[in-house]
Design an enzyme around this catalytic site. Structure first.
Site, PDB file in Angstrom:
ATOM      1  N   LYS A  22       0.902  -1.356  -0.104  1.00  0.00           N
ATOM      2  CA  LYS A  22       0.031   0.185  -0.002  1.00  0.00           C
ATOM      3  C   LYS A  22       0.859   1.218  -0.008  1.00  0.00           C
ATOM      4  CE  LYS A  22      -1.689   1.640   3.830  1.00  0.00           C
ATOM      5  NZ  LYS A  22      -1.516   2.812   4.251  1.00  0.00           N
ATOM      6  N   ASN A  23       1.944   1.409   0.738  1.00  0.00           N
ATOM      7  CA  ASN A  23       2.728   2.489   0.805  1.00  0.00           C
ATOM      8  C   ASN A  23       3.636   2.720  -0.070  1.00  0.00           C
ATOM      9  OD1 ASN A  23       1.070   3.070   3.319  1.00  0.00           O
ATOM     10  ND2 ASN A  23       2.582   2.520   4.836  1.00  0.00           N
ATOM     11  N   ARG A  96      -4.238  10.886   4.043  1.00  0.00           N
ATOM     12  CA  ARG A  96      -3.136  12.177   4.130  1.00  0.00           C
ATOM     13  C   ARG A  96      -2.224  12.087   2.806  1.00  0.00           C
ATOM     14  NH1 ARG A  96      -0.169  13.733   8.089  1.00  0.00           N
ATOM     15  NH2 ARG A  96       1.860  13.096   7.498  1.00  0.00           N
ATOM     16  N   CYS A 120      -4.035  12.554  12.826  1.00  0.00           N
ATOM     17  CA  CYS A 120      -4.789  11.277  12.687  1.00  0.00           C
ATOM     18  C   CYS A 120      -4.464  10.564  14.199  1.00  0.00           C
ATOM     19  CB  CYS A 120      -4.357  10.277  11.579  1.00  0.00           C
ATOM     20  SG  CYS A 120      -2.923   9.600  12.098  1.00  0.00           S
ATOM     21  N   ARG A 125       1.526  14.255  13.064  1.00  0.00           N
ATOM     22  CA  ARG A 125       1.686  14.106  11.521  1.00  0.00           C
ATOM     23  C   ARG A 125       1.796  15.525  10.951  1.00  0.00           C
ATOM     24  NH1 ARG A 125      -0.534   8.955  10.479  1.00  0.00           N
ATOM     25  NH2 ARG A 125       1.170   8.795   8.634  1.00  0.00           N
ATOM     26  N   PRO A 126       2.841  16.309  11.245  1.00  0.00           N
ATOM     27  CA  PRO A 126       3.071  17.293  10.510  1.00  0.00           C
ATOM     28  C   PRO A 126       3.916  17.176   9.068  1.00  0.00           C
ATOM     29  CG  PRO A 126       4.959  16.870  12.060  1.00  0.00           C
ATOM     30  CD  PRO A 126       3.905  15.825  12.308  1.00  0.00           C
ATOM     31  N   ILE A 127       4.106  18.379   8.398  1.00  0.00           N
ATOM     32  CA  ILE A 127       4.498  18.212   7.167  1.00  0.00           C
ATOM     33  C   ILE A 127       5.567  19.040   6.946  1.00  0.00           C
ATOM     34  CG2 ILE A 127       2.422  16.887   6.154  1.00  0.00           C
ATOM     35  CD1 ILE A 127       2.129  19.685   4.725  1.00  0.00           C
ATOM     36  N   ASP A 128       6.476  19.663   7.876  1.00  0.00           N
ATOM     37  CA  ASP A 128       7.444  20.811   7.844  1.00  0.00           C
ATOM     38  C   ASP A 128       8.552  20.163   7.080  1.00  0.00           C
ATOM     39  OD1 ASP A 128       7.520  18.941  10.311  1.00  0.00           O
ATOM     40  OD2 ASP A 128       9.581  20.088  10.516  1.00  0.00           O
ATOM     41  N   GLN A 129       8.998  18.914   6.922  1.00  0.00           N
ATOM     42  CA  GLN A 129       9.993  18.369   6.345  1.00  0.00           C
ATOM     43  C   GLN A 129       9.882  18.559   4.721  1.00  0.00           C
ATOM     44  OE1 GLN A 129      13.319  17.812   8.065  1.00  0.00           O
ATOM     45  NE2 GLN A 129      12.024  18.940   9.441  1.00  0.00           N
ATOM     46  N   ASP A 308       4.744   0.150  12.040  1.00  0.00           N
ATOM     47  CA  ASP A 308       3.454  -0.461  11.731  1.00  0.00           C
ATOM     48  C   ASP A 308       3.195  -1.868  11.698  1.00  0.00           C
ATOM     49  OD1 ASP A 308       3.283   1.435   8.371  1.00  0.00           O
ATOM     50  OD2 ASP A 308       2.942   2.059  10.439  1.00  0.00           O
ATOM     51  N   ILE A 330       8.383   6.438  17.021  1.00  0.00           N
ATOM     52  CA  ILE A 330       8.209   7.141  15.670  1.00  0.00           C
ATOM     53  C   ILE A 330       6.981   8.129  15.942  1.00  0.00           C
ATOM     54  CG2 ILE A 330       7.680   7.119  13.208  1.00  0.00           C
ATOM     55  CD1 ILE A 330      10.334   5.772  13.793  1.00  0.00           C
ATOM     56  N   ARG A 400      -8.679   0.004   4.769  1.00  0.00           N
ATOM     57  CA  ARG A 400      -7.641   0.981   4.101  1.00  0.00           C
ATOM     58  C   ARG A 400      -6.647   0.398   3.716  1.00  0.00           C
ATOM     59  NH1 ARG A 400      -6.521   6.282   7.501  1.00  0.00           N
ATOM     60  NH2 ARG A 400      -5.015   6.416   5.620  1.00  0.00           N
TER      61      ARG A 400
HETATM   62  C1  EPZ Z   1       4.379   6.729   6.493  1.00  0.00           C
HETATM   63  O1  EPZ Z   1       3.665   7.860   6.964  1.00  0.00           O
HETATM   64  C2  EPZ Z   1       3.398   5.490   6.220  1.00  0.00           C
HETATM   65  N1  EPZ Z   1       2.297   6.023   5.503  1.00  0.00           N
HETATM   66  C3  EPZ Z   1       3.094   5.050   7.870  1.00  0.00           C
HETATM   67  O2  EPZ Z   1       2.277   3.998   7.568  1.00  0.00           O
HETATM   68  C4  EPZ Z   1       4.056   4.737   8.304  1.00  0.00           C
HETATM   69  O3  EPZ Z   1       3.962   4.546   9.962  1.00  0.00           O
HETATM   70  C5  EPZ Z   1       5.265   5.838   8.561  1.00  0.00           C
HETATM   71  O4  EPZ Z   1       5.526   6.262   7.099  1.00  0.00           O
HETATM   72  C6  EPZ Z   1       6.667   5.443   9.297  1.00  0.00           C
HETATM   73  O5  EPZ Z   1       6.939   4.326   8.722  1.00  0.00           O
HETATM   74  C7  EPZ Z   1       2.486   5.939   4.164  1.00  0.00           C
HETATM   75  O6  EPZ Z   1       3.359   5.696   3.786  1.00  0.00           O
HETATM   76  C8  EPZ Z   1       1.315   5.998   3.605  1.00  0.00           C
HETATM   77  P1  EPZ Z   1       6.900   9.818   8.440  1.00  0.00           P
HETATM   78  P2  EPZ Z   1       4.563   9.117   7.245  1.00  0.00           P
HETATM   79  O7  EPZ Z   1       6.831  10.956   7.797  1.00  0.00           O
HETATM   80  O8  EPZ Z   1       5.112   9.417   5.733  1.00  0.00           O
HETATM   81  C9  EPZ Z   1       7.723  13.119  11.715  1.00  0.00           C
HETATM   82  C10 EPZ Z   1       0.204   2.654   7.731  1.00  0.00           C
HETATM   83  O9  EPZ Z   1      -0.257   2.151   8.792  1.00  0.00           O
HETATM   84  N2  EPZ Z   1       7.477  13.908  10.692  1.00  0.00           N
HETATM   85  O10 EPZ Z   1       8.065   8.657   8.081  1.00  0.00           O
HETATM   86  O11 EPZ Z   1       3.405  10.049   7.397  1.00  0.00           O
HETATM   87  C11 EPZ Z   1       6.231  12.357  12.097  1.00  0.00           C
HETATM   88  O12 EPZ Z   1       5.556  13.119  12.812  1.00  0.00           O
HETATM   89  C12 EPZ Z   1       0.835   4.177   7.968  1.00  0.00           C
HETATM   90  O13 EPZ Z   1       0.444   2.239   6.584  1.00  0.00           O
HETATM   91  C13 EPZ Z   1       7.846  15.366  10.702  1.00  0.00           C
HETATM   92  O14 EPZ Z   1       8.126  15.697  12.025  1.00  0.00           O
HETATM   93  O15 EPZ Z   1       5.389   8.976   8.308  1.00  0.00           O
HETATM   94  C14 EPZ Z   1       6.845  11.213  12.547  1.00  0.00           C
HETATM   95  O16 EPZ Z   1       6.966  11.174  13.990  1.00  0.00           O
HETATM   96  C15 EPZ Z   1       0.759   4.698   9.545  1.00  0.00           C
HETATM   97  N3  EPZ Z   1       7.688  16.273   9.999  1.00  0.00           N
HETATM   98  C16 EPZ Z   1       7.793  10.663  11.896  1.00  0.00           C
HETATM   99  O17 EPZ Z   1       8.500  12.046  11.373  1.00  0.00           O
HETATM  100  C17 EPZ Z   1       7.423  15.849   8.568  1.00  0.00           C
HETATM  101  O18 EPZ Z   1       7.488  16.758   7.827  1.00  0.00           O
HETATM  102  C18 EPZ Z   1       7.839   9.714  10.752  1.00  0.00           C
HETATM  103  O19 EPZ Z   1       6.770  10.141   9.925  1.00  0.00           O
HETATM  104  C19 EPZ Z   1       7.213  14.580   8.424  1.00  0.00           C
HETATM  105  C20 EPZ Z   1       7.364  13.726   9.303  1.00  0.00           C
END
Ligand code: EPZ
Length: 434
Positions: A22-23, A96, A120, A125-129, A308, A330, A400
């Site tokens: 999925k991811n 998202r 969620c 789940r910020p997107i600052d990066q 996950d 995480i 999902r």
């Molecule tokens: C992906 O989410 C997956 N979703 C998640 O799977 C998975 O848990 C996660 O990666 C970690 O492996 C998809 O791929 C669609 P991250 P993502 O950005 O990309 C912080 C599932 O069950 N962060 O790697 O949103 C964040 O808050 C789902 O299939 C920032 O601070 O995860 C978290 O603490 C749930 N700023 C950490 O990084 C940012 O801009 C990792 O998040 C982005 C993230």
């Protein structure tokens, strides 16, 4: 609303075939709009998240032709390069990962608008990066009335150091950089198998991306991308979920269509707690006859133990002998399932990002509610282990990310049905004499 009804006690025995990741699919489907040519994509999991993203692509005018349940043709040729490339709230609220279209559209059209994704059930789940990466490539990113607007005269390669290892930011920046001028380096990149799959997909379209799967990804921008025919890798987390279910139910399951290397951290932990794991070229077999032992888990970015898989591991440890510790490094709110598991007899105490699990001999079936996707899958495993009947509500979360979960469980001897009416519930109780 649909629910899962499970009668526990049967060990899972037999074979299960794992679907596409999925991811990886969510990044790949979004990236396909970056060319006007035809992209044929195979082994797409037929789950809510991929169906929603395909709707979002059609929503901006992309061409989507479903070839069969797991294969689609996508082309960006019908997207009008105009001001109204907007991924609206409806799709972001559902998934998202619609924000992957931000990187794809910014890369191709140098402009995109996406509704700001909310948090969620597992964290803020910020997107600052993601924004940091787009700005480093020369985009102006503004947030206005809940919309992220990214636009650039042109995108130029840059040296980007991620402050946090982020799967989403790595994929989003990789897409935008694929069509930027010059060279981009992403340091501290995420290394998950789905990052590699998205990079391989983009390279099959003519991109020039090296190092995916390591923490330094190097991208040389190209002028344009062409069509491709690509098949998505197997889903590491669906595979891990069935591995855990086999161990927790003291079963014997051959999990087929996997890449064993992607499952190393899961296999290692299962062996550590007493399961038998045998690896083949594209399958793993998990056998457990005895009660599992306790262990310690810390979730980490790949190749560490995946966040996950944390809820599914917790259920297995909740039935193991002794005290186990899980620390979730995480996400800040990924233990919401503990209250539900406690209703089934689990003894788990959560302190901050740590769960202390005192193993119990057995669970008793109960009515529970899925708080999120992977926690919901964990409750299915708990129901399969419990005595009596478990009714799981809000299974739309589970749907999902798991295709035909109940069909795959039944094929392994588990007693699990999707029910919606009182009639169906009564029929289940009568059929299984509960
Ligand atoms: C992906 O989410 C997956 N979703 C998640 O799977 C998975 O848990 C996660 O990666 C970690 O492996 C998809 O791929 C669609 P991250 P993502 O950005 O990309 C912080 C599932 O069950 N962060 O790697 O949103 C964040 O808050 C789902 O299939 C920032 O601070 O995860 C978290 O603490 C749930 N700023 C950490 O990084 C940012 O801009 C990792 O998040 C982005 C993230």
């Amino acid at each position: 609303m649909e629910q899962y009804m499970i009668k526990g006690g049967n060990p899972l025995v037999g074979e299960v075939v794992i679907g596409g990741a999925k991811n990886a699919a969510l990044g790949i489907l979004a990236a396909a709009v970056m060319t006007d040519k035809a992209c044929y994509i195979d082994n797409i999991p037929n789950v809510k998240d991929t169906r929603t993203l395909l709707q979002a692509i059609e929503g901006i005018g992309g061409l989507v032709e479903r070839q069969n349940t797991h294969r689609v043709m996508i082309s960006g040729s019908t997207i009008q390069n105009s001001e109204n490339l907007v991924i609206d709230d409806e799709f972001i609220r559902k998934i998202r990962a619609s924000y992957y279209l931000l990187g794809a559209l910014l890369g191709k059209y140098k402009r995109a608008q996406v509704a700001l994704p909310g948090g969620c059930n597992i964290g803020s789940r910020p997107i600052d990066q993601h924004i940091k990466g787009f700005e480093a490539l020369g985009a102006k990113v503004t947030i206005d009335h809940g919309m992220i607007i990214a636009e650039a005269e042109e995108l130029r390669g840059s040296h980007i150091y991620l402050d946090v290892v982020s799967v989403g930011a790595t994929i989003n920046i990789m897409m935008a950089a694929a069509l930027a001028e010059g060279k981009t380096i992403i340091e501290n990149a995420a290394k998950e198998p789905h990052i590699v799959d998205v990079a391989n997909f983009l390279n099959s379209m003519g991109a020039n991306i090296k190092g995916a799967g390591t923490d330094v990804i190097r991208i040389r921008g190209v002028k344009e991308l062409h069509g491709t025919d690509y098949s998505i890798i197997p889903d590491q987390i669906e595979a891990g979920t069935f591995m855990m279910a086999a161990a927790a139910t003291k079963g014997d399951v051959l999990i087929k269509n996997v890449i064993p290397k992607h499952l190393d951290s899961i296999s290692a932990k299962l062996v550590e707690i007493g399961a038998y794991v045998e690896e083949f070229d594209d399958a793993v077999r998990v056998i457990s006859k005895e009660r599992m032992k306790s262990t310690q888990i810390k979730t980490l970015p790949y190749p560490g133990f995946p966040t996950d898989m944390q809820p599914q591991m917790a259920v297995t440890l909740a039935l193991s002998e002794g005290t186990s510790i899980i620390s979730e490094s995480i996400f800040e709110n990924r233990f919401k399932y503990v209250d539900e598991l406690s209703r089934m007899g689990a003894k788990i105490k959560v302190e901050g990002n740590t769960a202390i699990i005192d193993g119990v001999e057995s669970f008793a079936g109960a009515n529970v509610v899925a708080p999120d996707l992977r926690a919901g899958a964990a409750l299915v495993i708990a129901g399969l282990c419990a005595s009596g009947v478990t009714l799981i509500d809000k299974i739309e979360y589970i749907q999902r990310g798991y295709e035909d979960f109940e069909g795959k469980v039944r094929a392994l001897g588990g007693i699990m049905e999707k029910v919606e009416t009182e009639q169906e519930i009564k029929k289940f109780k009568f059929q299984y004499a509960v």
